[in-house]
Design an enzyme around this catalytic site. Sequence first.
Site, PDB file in Angstrom:
ATOM      1  N   GLU A  93      25.932  43.891  53.453  1.00 47.71           N
ATOM      2  CA  GLU A  93      26.132  45.331  53.510  1.00 47.71           C
ATOM      3  C   GLU A  93      25.875  46.013  52.169  1.00 47.71           C
ATOM      4  O   GLU A  93      26.105  45.439  51.111  1.00 47.71           O
ATOM      5  CB  GLU A  93      27.573  45.623  53.962  1.00 47.71           C
ATOM      6  N   CYS A 106      25.840  50.950  46.216  1.00 51.96           N
ATOM      7  CA  CYS A 106      26.671  49.787  45.935  1.00 51.96           C
ATOM      8  C   CYS A 106      26.029  48.624  46.685  1.00 51.96           C
ATOM      9  O   CYS A 106      25.879  48.686  47.908  1.00 51.96           O
ATOM     10  CB  CYS A 106      28.085  50.067  46.440  1.00 51.96           C
ATOM     11  N   CYS A 113      31.405  35.344  49.867  1.00 48.01           N
ATOM     12  CA  CYS A 113      31.836  35.171  48.474  1.00 48.01           C
ATOM     13  C   CYS A 113      32.636  33.884  48.387  1.00 48.01           C
ATOM     14  O   CYS A 113      33.346  33.519  49.314  1.00 48.01           O
ATOM     15  CB  CYS A 113      32.704  36.354  48.041  1.00 48.01           C
ATOM     16  N   CYS A 117      39.562  36.291  46.289  1.00 52.33           N
ATOM     17  CA  CYS A 117      40.608  37.124  45.692  1.00 52.33           C
ATOM     18  C   CYS A 117      41.514  37.579  46.839  1.00 52.33           C
ATOM     19  O   CYS A 117      41.022  37.967  47.902  1.00 52.33           O
ATOM     20  CB  CYS A 117      40.012  38.333  44.975  1.00 52.33           C
ATOM     21  N   CYS A 120      40.915  41.013  48.901  1.00 56.36           N
ATOM     22  CA  CYS A 120      39.559  41.473  49.229  1.00 56.36           C
ATOM     23  C   CYS A 120      39.064  40.927  50.573  1.00 56.36           C
ATOM     24  O   CYS A 120      39.226  39.744  50.865  1.00 56.36           O
ATOM     25  CB  CYS A 120      38.608  41.047  48.112  1.00 56.36           C
ATOM     26  N   CYS A 339      35.601  49.963  48.676  1.00 52.51           N
ATOM     27  CA  CYS A 339      35.729  48.748  47.871  1.00 52.51           C
ATOM     28  C   CYS A 339      36.552  47.701  48.604  1.00 52.51           C
ATOM     29  O   CYS A 339      37.642  48.003  49.085  1.00 52.51           O
ATOM     30  CB  CYS A 339      36.509  49.023  46.596  1.00 52.51           C
TER      31      CYS A 339
HETATM   32  N1  SAH Z   1      32.968  40.136  42.691  1.00 47.49           N
HETATM   33  C1  SAH Z   1      32.747  41.318  41.894  1.00 47.49           C
HETATM   34  C2  SAH Z   1      32.034  42.363  42.685  1.00 47.49           C
HETATM   35  C3  SAH Z   1      32.851  42.992  43.788  1.00 47.49           C
HETATM   36  S1  SAH Z   1      33.223  44.565  43.228  1.00 47.49           S
HETATM   37  C4  SAH Z   1      34.057  41.791  41.314  1.00 47.49           C
HETATM   38  O1  SAH Z   1      35.082  41.222  41.670  1.00 47.49           O
HETATM   39  O2  SAH Z   1      34.068  42.662  40.452  1.00 47.49           O
HETATM   40  C5  SAH Z   1      34.349  45.186  44.295  1.00 47.49           C
HETATM   41  C6  SAH Z   1      35.513  45.828  43.554  1.00 47.49           C
HETATM   42  O3  SAH Z   1      36.459  46.250  44.527  1.00 47.49           O
HETATM   43  C7  SAH Z   1      36.218  44.846  42.667  1.00 47.49           C
HETATM   44  O4  SAH Z   1      36.804  45.482  41.575  1.00 47.49           O
HETATM   45  C8  SAH Z   1      37.268  44.336  43.616  1.00 47.49           C
HETATM   46  O5  SAH Z   1      38.307  43.691  42.965  1.00 47.49           O
HETATM   47  C9  SAH Z   1      37.693  45.609  44.285  1.00 47.49           C
HETATM   48  N2  SAH Z   1      38.358  45.388  45.558  1.00 47.49           N
HETATM   49  C10 SAH Z   1      38.357  44.289  46.325  1.00 47.49           C
HETATM   50  N3  SAH Z   1      39.092  44.470  47.424  1.00 47.49           N
HETATM   51  C11 SAH Z   1      39.555  45.730  47.365  1.00 47.49           C
HETATM   52  C12 SAH Z   1      40.341  46.532  48.241  1.00 47.49           C
HETATM   53  N4  SAH Z   1      40.764  46.056  49.387  1.00 47.49           N
HETATM   54  N5  SAH Z   1      40.609  47.786  47.874  1.00 47.49           N
HETATM   55  C13 SAH Z   1      40.140  48.290  46.722  1.00 47.49           C
HETATM   56  N6  SAH Z   1      39.371  47.601  45.858  1.00 47.49           N
HETATM   57  C14 SAH Z   1      39.099  46.335  46.176  1.00 47.49           C
END
Ligand code: SAH
Length: 349
Positions: A93, A106, A113, A117, A120, A339
């Site tokens: 996506e 984006c 992945c 985390c 996420c 995000c």
């Molecule tokens: N793997 C990279 C790229 C993903 S960026 C990274 O971790 O930076 C996506 C961003 O959104 C990251 O900062 C991630 O931590 C954040 N993110 C992930 N899940 C989220 C959620 N449910 N709500 C808001 N931000 C989130």
Amino acid sequence: MSVKKNIREFTLPELKEYFEAIGDKKFRAMQAYEWLWKKNARSFDDMSNLSLELRKKLAEEFELKPLTVDVTQHSSDGTLKSRFRTFDGHLIEGVIIPTEKRSTACVSSQIGCSLACKFCATGLMERKRNLHFDEIYDQVALLNEQSLKMHGTGLTNIVYMGMGEPLLNYKNVLKSIERITASDSMAMSPKRITVSTAGVAKMIRQLGDDKVRFNLALSLHAATDEKRNRIMAINETNNIAALIDALNYFYEQTKNDITLEYVLLNGENDSLEDAEDLVKVYRKIPTHLVNVIEYNSVAGIDFVKSGEDSTQIFTDYLAKHKVNVRVRRSRGKDIDAACGQLANKDKVA
Ligand code: SAH
């Protein structure tokens, strides 16, 4: 059996050499190259100023593995999410986030992945494979077309904040940015590109060694190892001290912008003590900005976003301690485009 080569692995001089070798004119190579990098050909058949015979020959010798748009969803706030299909049937996506002055894409760097985390949605998927540089490039090119069509302006910024961990697909991410910024391609300024990482210290240093020209964002989300280990397993092997070192090295080598990202999770990392810890980390990193991100709910994950009051208290504390802080409100929530919500969930009935 001959293995076909991906034509997008070829530089223009290499293509010229090939065209000469098959007895064709060099300028034909330029035409083919333009189809690949400026006119976004999806197949050799699209290359309408090349003869049918030449197109057939190219298709016999090379492969072109284009990404195609599968579904596009429109959010009520103008955000657009597209699901793309890879040549081998995977789905990824990409999102366009329009604001008054910008149209930001984006993009994803991996299919799924490997990091998991805790907060996420992409982390719930397994990592299928890395995206190839031309597939990352295609997302940008296709989103650029959509941006032009929808908003009358092309993309102004690109963030590598979609699915996947860009620094675990290092070569392809760098090569995609080389193409996006190349003058014979999209010619976007690297200053308008940000790569976001969950924190792979060794590769952050590598970015410094490679003297890259784009910006970096670190998904910090917790400012002590104890807390960060709990929500981001990658911290066990890349702790905060190692990340601070790596980011300082990156900055010394490149002078590029570094942003810290901090998603506010109710009762987890949003207390005043957490803010205090964050100020301490902020002061050790050559950064000019903390982006406080509103948490977006994800089905199957228990975290809840911080309330308005605690968000205010948290950010006020940061501001009072001279942290440049910005609250990033979510966009595209109604279509799971925000995000951390990218997980190929199909809401189209
Ligand atoms: N793997 C990279 C790229 C993903 S960026 C990274 O971790 O930076 C996506 C961003 O959104 C990251 O900062 C991630 O931590 C954040 N993110 C992930 N899940 C989220 C959620 N449910 N709500 C808001 N931000 C989130």
